[in-house]
Design a protein around this motif. Structure first.
Motif, PDB file in Angstrom:
ATOM      1  N   UNK A  16       0.825  -1.206   0.000  1.00 59.24           N
ATOM      2  CA  UNK A  16       0.000   0.000   0.000  1.00 59.24           C
ATOM      3  C   UNK A  16       0.859   1.256   0.000  1.00 59.24           C
ATOM      4  N   UNK A  17       0.340   2.300  -0.625  1.00 63.80           N
ATOM      5  CA  UNK A  17       1.035   3.584  -0.599  1.00 63.80           C
ATOM      6  C   UNK A  17       0.708   4.269   0.723  1.00 63.80           C
ATOM      7  N   UNK A  18       1.728   4.457   1.519  1.00 62.24           N
ATOM      8  CA  UNK A  18       1.551   5.121   2.807  1.00 62.24           C
ATOM      9  C   UNK A  18       1.564   6.632   2.590  1.00 62.24           C
ATOM     10  N   UNK A  19       1.010   7.377   3.528  1.00 63.33           N
ATOM     11  CA  UNK A  19       0.969   8.826   3.395  1.00 63.33           C
ATOM     12  C   UNK A  19       2.340   9.448   3.165  1.00 63.33           C
ATOM     13  N   UNK A  20       3.402   9.028   3.902  1.00 56.60           N
ATOM     14  CA  UNK A  20       4.716   9.604   3.624  1.00 56.60           C
ATOM     15  C   UNK A  20       5.167   9.356   2.191  1.00 56.60           C
ATOM     16  N   UNK A  21       4.783   8.211   1.618  1.00 57.28           N
ATOM     17  CA  UNK A  21       5.176   7.933   0.247  1.00 57.28           C
ATOM     18  C   UNK A  21       4.494   8.878  -0.722  1.00 57.28           C
ATOM     19  N   UNK A  23       3.689  11.910  -0.052  1.00 55.34           N
ATOM     20  CA  UNK A  23       4.430  13.159   0.084  1.00 55.34           C
ATOM     21  C   UNK A  23       5.725  13.090  -0.708  1.00 55.34           C
ATOM     22  N   UNK A  24       6.375  11.932  -0.678  1.00 53.46           N
ATOM     23  CA  UNK A  24       7.608  11.757  -1.436  1.00 53.46           C
ATOM     24  C   UNK A  24       7.354  11.911  -2.923  1.00 53.46           C
ATOM     25  N   UNK A  25       6.285  11.312  -3.416  1.00 52.13           N
ATOM     26  CA  UNK A  25       5.964  11.413  -4.832  1.00 52.13           C
ATOM     27  C   UNK A  25       5.600  12.839  -5.218  1.00 52.13           C
ATOM     28  N   UNK A  26       4.911  13.558  -4.349  1.00 55.41           N
ATOM     29  CA  UNK A  26       4.579  14.954  -4.626  1.00 55.41           C
ATOM     30  C   UNK A  26       5.842  15.793  -4.769  1.00 55.41           C
ATOM     31  N   UNK A  27       6.799  15.585  -3.869  1.00 56.04           N
ATOM     32  CA  UNK A  27       8.049  16.345  -3.914  1.00 56.04           C
ATOM     33  C   UNK A  27       8.865  15.966  -5.136  1.00 56.04           C
ATOM     34  N   UNK A  28       8.924  14.658  -5.429  1.00 52.57           N
ATOM     35  CA  UNK A  28       9.699  14.200  -6.580  1.00 52.57           C
ATOM     36  C   UNK A  28       9.128  14.726  -7.888  1.00 52.57           C
ATOM     37  N   UNK A 141      -6.778   5.661  -8.855  1.00 54.55           N
ATOM     38  CA  UNK A 141      -5.532   6.297  -9.276  1.00 54.55           C
ATOM     39  C   UNK A 141      -5.773   7.723  -9.738  1.00 54.55           C
ATOM     40  N   UNK A 142      -6.920   8.000 -10.372  1.00 53.53           N
ATOM     41  CA  UNK A 142      -7.222   9.376 -10.768  1.00 53.53           C
ATOM     42  C   UNK A 142      -7.260  10.292  -9.555  1.00 53.53           C
ATOM     43  N   UNK A 143      -7.823   9.788  -8.464  1.00 56.65           N
ATOM     44  CA  UNK A 143      -7.880  10.557  -7.235  1.00 56.65           C
ATOM     45  C   UNK A 143      -6.487  10.818  -6.674  1.00 56.65           C
ATOM     46  N   UNK A 144      -5.652   9.759  -6.590  1.00 57.51           N
ATOM     47  CA  UNK A 144      -4.334   9.895  -5.996  1.00 57.51           C
ATOM     48  C   UNK A 144      -3.396  10.713  -6.881  1.00 57.51           C
ATOM     49  N   UNK A 145      -3.507  10.561  -8.207  1.00 58.18           N
ATOM     50  CA  UNK A 145      -2.676  11.360  -9.106  1.00 58.18           C
ATOM     51  C   UNK A 145      -3.009  12.837  -8.956  1.00 58.18           C
ATOM     52  N   UNK A 146      -4.254  13.143  -8.616  1.00 58.63           N
ATOM     53  CA  UNK A 146      -4.624  14.526  -8.371  1.00 58.63           C
ATOM     54  C   UNK A 146      -3.786  15.160  -7.277  1.00 58.63           C
ATOM     55  N   UNK A 147      -3.515  14.395  -6.228  1.00 59.71           N
ATOM     56  CA  UNK A 147      -2.664  14.911  -5.158  1.00 59.71           C
ATOM     57  C   UNK A 147      -1.204  14.969  -5.581  1.00 59.71           C
ATOM     58  N   UNK A 148      -0.741  13.906  -6.249  1.00 55.36           N
ATOM     59  CA  UNK A 148       0.674  13.816  -6.607  1.00 55.36           C
ATOM     60  C   UNK A 148       1.070  14.910  -7.586  1.00 55.36           C
ATOM     61  N   UNK A 188      17.036  11.820  -0.664  1.00 62.74           N
ATOM     62  CA  UNK A 188      16.926  11.136   0.624  1.00 62.74           C
ATOM     63  C   UNK A 188      15.564  10.490   0.809  1.00 62.74           C
ATOM     64  N   UNK A 189      14.511  11.189   0.424  1.00 62.75           N
ATOM     65  CA  UNK A 189      13.167  10.623   0.534  1.00 62.75           C
ATOM     66  C   UNK A 189      13.001   9.403  -0.370  1.00 62.75           C
ATOM     67  N   UNK A 190      13.539   9.484  -1.588  1.00 57.30           N
ATOM     68  CA  UNK A 190      13.429   8.355  -2.509  1.00 57.30           C
ATOM     69  C   UNK A 190      14.180   7.131  -1.988  1.00 57.30           C
ATOM     70  N   UNK A 191      15.364   7.357  -1.442  1.00 56.58           N
ATOM     71  CA  UNK A 191      16.184   6.237  -0.959  1.00 56.58           C
ATOM     72  C   UNK A 191      15.532   5.557   0.239  1.00 56.58           C
ATOM     73  N   UNK A 192      15.008   6.348   1.156  1.00 53.72           N
ATOM     74  CA  UNK A 192      14.525   5.783   2.418  1.00 53.72           C
ATOM     75  C   UNK A 192      13.016   5.543   2.466  1.00 53.72           C
ATOM     76  N   UNK A 193      12.268   6.125   1.541  1.00 53.89           N
ATOM     77  CA  UNK A 193      10.814   6.055   1.687  1.00 53.89           C
ATOM     78  C   UNK A 193      10.092   5.461   0.480  1.00 53.89           C
ATOM     79  N   UNK A 194      10.792   5.259  -0.627  1.00 53.20           N
ATOM     80  CA  UNK A 194      10.131   4.784  -1.835  1.00 53.20           C
ATOM     81  C   UNK A 194      10.357   3.292  -2.020  1.00 53.20           C
ATOM     82  N   UNK A 195       9.284   2.534  -2.038  1.00 55.67           N
ATOM     83  CA  UNK A 195       9.371   1.098  -2.285  1.00 55.67           C
ATOM     84  C   UNK A 195       9.119   0.822  -3.761  1.00 55.67           C
ATOM     85  N   UNK A 196       9.601  -0.333  -4.237  1.00 56.30           N
ATOM     86  CA  UNK A 196       9.394  -0.701  -5.641  1.00 56.30           C
ATOM     87  C   UNK A 196       7.956  -1.177  -5.837  1.00 56.30           C
ATOM     88  N   UNK A 197       7.312  -0.674  -6.892  1.00 56.83           N
ATOM     89  CA  UNK A 197       5.912  -1.011  -7.134  1.00 56.83           C
ATOM     90  C   UNK A 197       5.683  -1.768  -8.442  1.00 56.83           C
TER      91      UNK A 197
END
Length: 407
Positions: A16-21, A23-28, A141-148, A188-197
């Protein structure tokens, strides 16, 4: 084989995509758009330091946009082969290398090379969307991409104001020091917070690149591309022509322009919020049509006011609030639809969508800048914006509704 989904909309078996993830995708996804034009207020300062014409340093924008489009085309197949995580991390590392070249550049050539390498961060634009589609079904995904993608649109709107203040206070190189800090944070966020999907990685790159041929033969995919590229082009047309109209016709100061321009950023945030809240309930196509209709009607209103001779800051900027809302509704939905046409090639689809979105935006911003210099500049720019909005609406209306609900 279609992916099974549970009652939450998460694909079965996927992490599952956690909230911190999120945030990581939004920043990336925001890093590359921020770097697009944050240096624009410093063009004259940089040109003076290197003793070259400002037009030479201005290439730092066009070359960056061209490299961004190309990188998104490469990032998709590479991520389908090797995974989303390593490609995004590699892009962030290259961004830091390019930023350092800009900071310590001793010539305009070195600066421009640094700008081209910086564009590697565009992996965050395309692959953040593909990651969301890896995990969620189409409606969610349309909903989540809206945030990202909120950062994708808001960052370039705020970039010039930030860059201008940084240059005035600390010099132009401070702008790139800021980008370096943000790049390190993103890495740093990508290394420590991003899992492979990507659960289907491993095919040869050339086989993955063949996905472009499959997508190219899909009319449904090109309708989503059309909505994404053309509704974005409405905003990019304003980005190219608006500053010239504001300065040359209305005599506005850069500070005044920046304050009025915030209306568009606010509108996009509102549109993204609505998309994130209601896309799953109403579906992809209704959100695309609603967003495209707003993105067309607003410049049509502007055109009518300009033809009537009412060229004021309010008539120039207030409709952009509506354009922002429209983009915020249409872009996440069209992206979710586009990367869902062939879920096994979501990376390639996201890259192709992003390349056309940036490419169309770059072309329309350049055209709008030339149109704005004409005697009928305000009317010509509004007409270009309305034309892009109409074509985007046409693509949205002709998309098949049943495709919008496919898993």
């Amino acid at each position: 084989m279609l992916k099974r989904t549970d009652e939450t909309g998460l694909t079965t078996g996927a992490a599952p995509i956690r909230a911190p993830m999120l945030a990581t995708l939004m920043i990336a996804s925001a890093l590359s758009p921020l770097a697009i034009n944050i240096f624009i207020p410093s063009v004259t300062s940089i040109a003076g330091d290197f003793d070259v014409p400002p037009s030479t340093i201005g290439l730092g924008l066009s070359l960056y946009l061209a490299a961004t489009a190309a990188i998104q085309l490469l990032a998709g197949p590479l991520s389908d082969r090797y995974g989303r995580r390593p490609v995004m991390i590699a892009g962030s590392v290259l961004f830091l290398v390019g930023t350092l070249l800009c900071i310590f550049a001793a010539s305009a050539t070195m600066f421009l090379v640094g700008r081209i390498i910086q564009a590697a961060s565009a992996t965050g634009i395309a692959l953040s969307r593909a990651i969301v589609r890896d995990v969620f079904d189409r409606a969610r995904s349309a909903s989540m991409i809206g945030y990202v993608t909120m950062g994708f649109a808001v960052a370039p709107m705020l970039g010039p104001a930030i860059g201008g203040h940084m240059d005035g206070a600390f010099g132009w190189r401070s702008v790139f020091w800021l980008l370096l800090v943000l790049g390190v944070l993103t890495l740093g966020l990508l290394v420590f917070d991003l899992s492979e999907t990507n659960r289907d990685k491993g095919k040869p790159v050339f086989a993955q690149a063949a996905s472009y041929g499959i997508l190219a033969r899909s009319p449904a995919f090109w309708r989503y591309v059309g909505v994404s590229a053309l509704t974005s082009a409405v905003f990019f047309s304003f980005l190219g022509g608006g500053p010239i109209i504001a300065g040359h016709v209305l005599g506005m100061t850069p500070a005044g322009y920046g304050m009025w321009f915030m209306l568009c950023a606010f509108g996009y945030i509102v549109g993204n919020f609505v998309a994130g809240r209601y896309s799953q309930r109403f579906g992809v196509k209704p959100m695309m049509v609603a967003g495209s209709l707003l993105s067309f009607s607003a410049p049509l209103l502007t055109l009518g006011l300009f033809v009537a001779g009412l060229v004021t800051p309010a008539t120039l900027f207030a409709p952009m609030l509506i354009v922002g809302i429209g983009n915020g509704l249409a872009l996440p939905s069209s992206t979710a639809g586009g990367v869902s046409v062939r879920p096994e090639a979501a990376g390639a689809a996201a890259g192709l969508l992003g390349a056309f979105q940036i490419g169309a935006g770059a072309a329309c911003s350049t055209i709008a800048a030339h149109l704005a210099e004409r005697s009928d500049g305000p009317v010509a720019v509004a007409l270009l914006m309305a034309a892009c909005g109409f074509l985007g609406l046409l693509c949205a209306v002709t998309a098949r509704r049943e495709a919008a609900h496919a898993p």
